[in-house]
Design an enzyme around this catalytic site. Structure first.
Site, PDB file in Angstrom:
ATOM      1  N   SER A  59       0.708  -1.272   0.045  1.00  0.00           N
ATOM      2  CA  SER A  59      -0.030   0.045  -0.109  1.00  0.00           C
ATOM      3  C   SER A  59       0.997   1.179   0.173  1.00  0.00           C
ATOM      4  O   SER A  59       0.294   2.427   0.009  1.00  0.00           O
ATOM      5  CB  SER A  59      -1.019  -0.008   1.094  1.00  0.00           C
ATOM      6  OG  SER A  59      -0.134  -0.282   2.462  1.00  0.00           O
ATOM      7  N   HIS A  94      -3.007  -3.405  -5.383  1.00  0.00           N
ATOM      8  CA  HIS A  94      -3.267  -2.916  -4.139  1.00  0.00           C
ATOM      9  C   HIS A  94      -4.660  -3.303  -3.939  1.00  0.00           C
ATOM     10  O   HIS A  94      -5.638  -2.716  -4.434  1.00  0.00           O
ATOM     11  CB  HIS A  94      -2.864  -1.661  -4.044  1.00  0.00           C
ATOM     12  CG  HIS A  94      -3.212  -1.133  -2.701  1.00  0.00           C
ATOM     13  ND1 HIS A  94      -3.578   0.084  -2.192  1.00  0.00           N
ATOM     14  CD2 HIS A  94      -3.221  -1.677  -1.348  1.00  0.00           C
ATOM     15  CE1 HIS A  94      -3.836   0.595  -1.147  1.00  0.00           C
ATOM     16  NE2 HIS A  94      -3.504  -0.474  -0.479  1.00  0.00           N
ATOM     17  N   GLU A 116      -6.332  -1.235  -6.849  1.00  0.00           N
ATOM     18  CA  GLU A 116      -5.231  -0.081  -7.655  1.00  0.00           C
ATOM     19  C   GLU A 116      -4.223  -1.052  -8.352  1.00  0.00           C
ATOM     20  O   GLU A 116      -3.541  -1.817  -7.657  1.00  0.00           O
ATOM     21  CB  GLU A 116      -4.584   0.718  -6.697  1.00  0.00           C
ATOM     22  CG  GLU A 116      -5.419   1.718  -6.303  1.00  0.00           C
ATOM     23  CD  GLU A 116      -4.813   2.829  -5.078  1.00  0.00           C
ATOM     24  OE1 GLU A 116      -4.942   3.759  -5.194  1.00  0.00           O
ATOM     25  OE2 GLU A 116      -4.029   2.219  -4.200  1.00  0.00           O
ATOM     26  N   ASN A 159      -4.839   6.409  -1.017  1.00  0.00           N
ATOM     27  CA  ASN A 159      -4.270   6.560   0.351  1.00  0.00           C
ATOM     28  C   ASN A 159      -3.456   7.921   0.250  1.00  0.00           C
ATOM     29  O   ASN A 159      -3.466   8.814   1.268  1.00  0.00           O
ATOM     30  CB  ASN A 159      -2.990   5.541   0.683  1.00  0.00           C
ATOM     31  CG  ASN A 159      -3.799   4.501   1.289  1.00  0.00           C
ATOM     32  OD1 ASN A 159      -5.048   4.302   1.712  1.00  0.00           O
ATOM     33  ND2 ASN A 159      -3.092   3.297   1.179  1.00  0.00           N
TER      34      ASN A 159
END
Length: 282
Positions: A119, A140, A152, A190
């Site tokens: 991540s 991800h 992702e 994120n």
């Protein structure tokens, strides 16, 4: 490339979730971890998760049994050899991931694609320790994997179009919605999410509103299912702080400085749900 068998390194929360998603989609899975106890725990978690879906009538008993039959647990990297794709889903530790990726690279055939479920770690850097940087990519997944639709797909500098297209198609075959992302700290989700959580701590520290009212405001005003401070407690305040520190170091931009209150709470051991207290008490 037709991906019929997937190897997964790590039988923890992310690894067993990915294994379940693959098996439900009819893909053969080899899930590897360091100890038989870890493998057994991962297999038991998948069985419990499928049982819950059966009780909710989301799947049939036949589909549950078929999915479980497709997952093989192992403690040997040699069992990864039949896979067309190997996904590394170990703990978010740079040195550990490098060690695991070198082991995978040494065992599987040259045409096999290797993906990392990182991540935060650079896909370009991870790819560089393998002999197949063009066949290396980031996948991800989001927690809990069986429920969350997003994946992702992160391209390193060296990732080939063929690798991207094969993994993108495979994510769709799992019933997921893939988004393609260039390699950069935090990728997309994120990169936006953690600074938002950090800003919520600044708002709390400045006394603009109570934690409850900040969370209610974001839930009701921005249609978020959970407020940013409650989410921070769920993720872990130490994790949020670590991510902000990576952004500050990698981008060198002061907008990524961590809120002093967040630092203070981590120093006090108030890490969220896992420690019994964060912004809220549990």
């Amino acid at each position: 490339m037709d991906i019929r068998t997937v190897g997964i390194i790590g039988a923890g929360t992310m690894g067993n979730g990915i294994a379940q998603a693959c098996a439900v989609a009819g893909i053969q899975v080899v899930m590897v971890d360091v100890s038989q106890a870890a493998v057994d725990k991962g297999l038991a978690t998948v069985a419990q998760s499928l049982e819950r879906l059966l009780k909710k009538e989301k799947i049939t008993a036949a589909a549950r049994d078929a999915a479980l039959a497709l997952i093989q647990g192992s403690t040997s990297y040699d069992d990864l050899k039949p896979a067309q794709l190997v996904i590394e889903a170990a703990t978010e530790n740079h040195d550990l991931k490098l060690r695991i990726l070198k082991q995978i690279d040494a065992i599987v055939a040259p045409e096999v694609i290797i993906a990392s479920n990182t991540s935060s770690i650079s896909i370009t850097k991870l790819a560089a320790v393998t002999s197949r940087a063009e066949r290396f990519i980031g996948m991800h997944f989001f927690n809990p994997v069986p429920m969350m639709a997003l994946v992702e797909i992160i391209r390193g500098l060296q990732t080939s179009d063929a690798t991207h297209d094969a993994v993108h198609a495979m994510a769709k075959a799992l019933g997921k919605t893939p988004i393609t992302v260039k390699n950069a700290p935090g990728f997309v989700v994120n990169r936006i999410l953690v600074p938002m959580i950090n800003e919520a701590f600044f708002v709390l520290a400045e006394g603009l509103a109570t934690a409850e009212d900040i969370d209610a405001g974001m839930k009701l005003g921005c249609n978020q299912p959970i407020g940013p401070l409650a989410l921070a407690d769920m993720v872990g305040l130490d994790v949020c702080l670590a991510v902000m520190e990576v952004y500050l170091s990698e981008f060198g931009d002061s907008k990524y400085r961590a809120c002093p209150l967040l630092k203070e709470m981590v120093a006090a051991g108030r890490l969220g749900r896992k420690s019994g207290q964060g912004v809220y008490r549990y």
